[in-house]
Motif scaffolding. Structure first.
Motif, mmCIF file in Angstrom:
data_model
loop_
_atom_site.group_PDB
_atom_site.id
_atom_site.type_symbol
_atom_site.label_atom_id
_atom_site.label_comp_id
_atom_site.label_asym_id
_atom_site.label_seq_id
_atom_site.Cartn_x
_atom_site.Cartn_y
_atom_site.Cartn_z
ATOM 1 N N ASN A 197 41.757 49.583 36.559
ATOM 2 C CA ASN A 197 43.151 49.192 36.388
ATOM 3 C C ASN A 197 44.134 50.131 37.090
ATOM 4 O O ASN A 197 45.329 50.095 36.812
ATOM 5 C CB ASN A 197 43.476 49.077 34.894
ATOM 6 C CG ASN A 197 42.932 47.791 34.325
ATOM 7 O OD1 ASN A 197 43.547 46.745 34.403
ATOM 8 N ND2 ASN A 197 41.725 47.857 33.781
ATOM 9 N N TRP A 242 39.300 36.234 33.476
ATOM 10 C CA TRP A 242 38.553 37.321 34.105
ATOM 11 C C TRP A 242 37.923 38.248 33.059
ATOM 12 O O TRP A 242 36.791 38.699 33.206
ATOM 13 C CB TRP A 242 39.468 38.125 35.036
ATOM 14 C CG TRP A 242 39.540 37.565 36.420
ATOM 15 C CD1 TRP A 242 38.563 36.847 37.064
ATOM 16 C CD2 TRP A 242 40.627 37.666 37.336
ATOM 17 N NE1 TRP A 242 38.999 36.496 38.321
ATOM 18 C CE2 TRP A 242 40.247 36.982 38.522
ATOM 19 C CE3 TRP A 242 41.883 38.267 37.280
ATOM 20 C CZ2 TRP A 242 41.082 36.883 39.630
ATOM 21 C CZ3 TRP A 242 42.708 38.174 38.394
ATOM 22 C CH2 TRP A 242 42.317 37.492 39.551
ATOM 23 N N PRO A 264 46.433 47.640 40.127
ATOM 24 C CA PRO A 264 47.841 47.228 40.233
ATOM 25 C C PRO A 264 48.727 48.293 40.870
ATOM 26 O O PRO A 264 49.659 47.967 41.602
ATOM 27 C CB PRO A 264 48.252 46.987 38.768
ATOM 28 C CG PRO A 264 46.987 46.723 38.053
ATOM 29 C CD PRO A 264 45.958 47.565 38.734
ATOM 30 N N ASN A 314 50.880 41.965 39.516
ATOM 31 C CA ASN A 314 49.828 42.936 39.267
ATOM 32 C C ASN A 314 49.960 43.639 37.923
ATOM 33 O O ASN A 314 48.983 44.165 37.398
ATOM 34 C CB ASN A 314 49.786 43.972 40.394
ATOM 35 C CG ASN A 314 48.908 43.531 41.538
ATOM 36 O OD1 ASN A 314 47.771 43.136 41.338
ATOM 37 N ND2 ASN A 314 49.428 43.558 42.738
ATOM 38 N N ASN A 368 44.534 41.438 47.665
ATOM 39 C CA ASN A 368 45.740 40.820 47.101
ATOM 40 C C ASN A 368 46.907 40.839 48.090
ATOM 41 O O ASN A 368 47.692 39.891 48.167
ATOM 42 C CB ASN A 368 46.140 41.531 45.806
ATOM 43 C CG ASN A 368 45.357 41.035 44.614
ATOM 44 O OD1 ASN A 368 44.843 39.928 44.609
ATOM 45 N ND2 ASN A 368 45.241 41.867 43.594
ATOM 46 N N SER A 386 47.579 42.604 35.294
ATOM 47 C CA SER A 386 46.208 43.112 35.312
ATOM 48 C C SER A 386 45.942 44.066 34.155
ATOM 49 O O SER A 386 44.789 44.244 33.742
ATOM 50 C CB SER A 386 45.923 43.819 36.648
ATOM 51 O OG SER A 386 46.040 42.941 37.731
ATOM 52 N N MET A 401 44.085 36.567 33.601
ATOM 53 C CA MET A 401 43.499 37.804 33.071
ATOM 54 C C MET A 401 42.561 37.526 31.903
ATOM 55 O O MET A 401 41.538 38.193 31.735
ATOM 56 C CB MET A 401 44.610 38.769 32.648
ATOM 57 C CG MET A 401 45.534 39.182 33.783
ATOM 58 S SD MET A 401 44.634 39.739 35.243
ATOM 59 C CE MET A 401 45.787 39.274 36.541
ATOM 60 N N TRP A 424 45.436 32.443 40.612
ATOM 61 C CA TRP A 424 46.001 33.669 41.168
ATOM 62 C C TRP A 424 46.581 33.432 42.558
ATOM 63 O O TRP A 424 47.664 33.911 42.888
ATOM 64 C CB TRP A 424 44.927 34.758 41.202
ATOM 65 C CG TRP A 424 45.435 36.129 41.529
ATOM 66 C CD1 TRP A 424 45.211 36.841 42.668
ATOM 67 C CD2 TRP A 424 46.251 36.971 40.703
ATOM 68 N NE1 TRP A 424 45.815 38.072 42.612
ATOM 69 C CE2 TRP A 424 46.467 38.176 41.409
ATOM 70 C CE3 TRP A 424 46.808 36.818 39.439
ATOM 71 C CZ2 TRP A 424 47.230 39.225 40.902
ATOM 72 C CZ3 TRP A 424 47.571 37.857 38.916
ATOM 73 C CH2 TRP A 424 47.772 39.039 39.641
ATOM 74 N N THR A 467 43.908 42.727 31.143
ATOM 75 C CA THR A 467 42.466 42.492 31.172
ATOM 76 C C THR A 467 41.700 43.350 30.170
ATOM 77 O O THR A 467 40.870 42.831 29.413
ATOM 78 C CB THR A 467 41.914 42.703 32.595
ATOM 79 O OG1 THR A 467 42.628 41.851 33.493
ATOM 80 C CG2 THR A 467 40.439 42.371 32.661
#
Length: 302
Positions: free
Chosen positions: A109, A25, A112, A253, A175, A256, A22, A240, A259
């Motif tokens: 977001n 990214w 997730p 997830n 994913n 996430s 994260m 990942w 991030t």
């Protein structure tokens, strides 16, 4: 649970790997923003995918890793390429030009939550009440962090919101597909091939656009692309994919939600943005949500 079976160490590796992913990214967001002064945003997205994919495949060949050799593997990789790179990059990059960063962060977001639901329906991963609470708390944290940007901005474009929702949903689908082949395909070839395959529709989109003014030979732009492609894309994609074998998708997830926190930090570093009291409150909520999901009872790992 046994104490001597290596579980604590494995859990620590998952926490470190997911957090590092994260962070890497999030590092791309200020780089993407800076790159817009040099070239069209879709060209940047295409070059990022091609360089990252080529780097991973070159490294896989250097290490003599096994090349995927089944029709099923390539079918999955093609689908992952379409959802994760083609549609995912397309949606996220275009949305960044049409809606505020705060609203884009909130919508991105939701990924997730979408992936957790898909994992429950398709992968039969059991999501307990504690994990559901963790998702709710984490998403609430994202809303709190981005609240100022949402409510102080001009009326948002419906097309921009549509782009980012499509991108988030596509990444969530990819994913789930990654989880299904994680133990059957080499990580480096899997990620490298999906990035290259996913770059083809993006390249076609670039070629169909009107003539553009491009400063691709500028050394600063080249450095930005390399940073986005290698530490910002190739490395986190590989980590990942490796994590998919180590933990349930719903558990991964939740990370996430980190991030946008890292994004706020990089915003402070690169653009002198400061955190408000509400944003600090949102950060605390997100940090609280991660261990809440990670220690969820009743989960099964294989």
């Amino acid at each position: 649970m046994k104490k001597a079976d290596g579980k604590p160490r494995q859990n620590l590796s998952v926490v470190f790997g997911a957090t590092l992913t994260m962070l890497l990214w999030a590092m791309c967001f200020p780089l993407i923003s800076i790159s817009q002064t040099y070239a069209p945003i879709m060209l940047t997205a295409t070059l990022r995918a091609i360089i990252a994919g080529g780097f991973l495949i070159f490294f896989a060949g250097l290490l003599r890793r096994p090349i995927p050799n089944t029709t099923r593997s390539y079918a999955y990789l093609s689908a992952i390429a379409f959802f994760a790179t083609s549609v995912g990059f397309w949606g996220m990059f275009y949305a960044g030009r049409l809606i505020s960063p705060g609203l884009a962060t909130v919508l991105t977001n939701t990924q997730p939550l979408i992936a957790g639901l898909l994992g429950w329906c398709i992968l039969n991963e059991r999501v307990g009440k504690q994990s559901l609470v963790a998702y709710a708390v984490g998403f609430l944290g994202i809303v709190v962090i981005s609240g100022d940007s949402i409510y102080s901005s001009d009326p948002q474009s419906l097309s921009g919101i549509t782009y980012v929702v499509i991108g988030a949903t596509s990444i969530a689908i990819s994913n789930v597909l990654l989880k299904k082949i994680a133990s059957h395909v080499d990580v480096l070839y899997a990620m490298g091939l999906q990035l290259l395959l996913g770059a083809l529709p993006l390249l076609l989109l670039v070629l169909l656009q009107a003539p553009m003014t491009i400063q691709c030979c500028d050394i600063k732009y080249l450095w930005l692309i390399v940073l986005m492609a290698v530490p910002g894309t190739a490395l986190p994609f590989a980590i990942w994919f490796w994590l998919m074998e180590k933990a349930p998708l719903y558990q991964l997830n939740v990370y996430s939600f980190l991030t946008p926190i890292f994004g706020l930090y990089f915003g402070y570093m690169f653009f002198s943005e400061s955190l408000s009291f509400a944003q600090w409150l949102g950060v605390i909520l997100v940090i609280f949500a991660i261990p809440l999901a990670s220690i969820s009872p009743g989960q099964k790992t294989t």
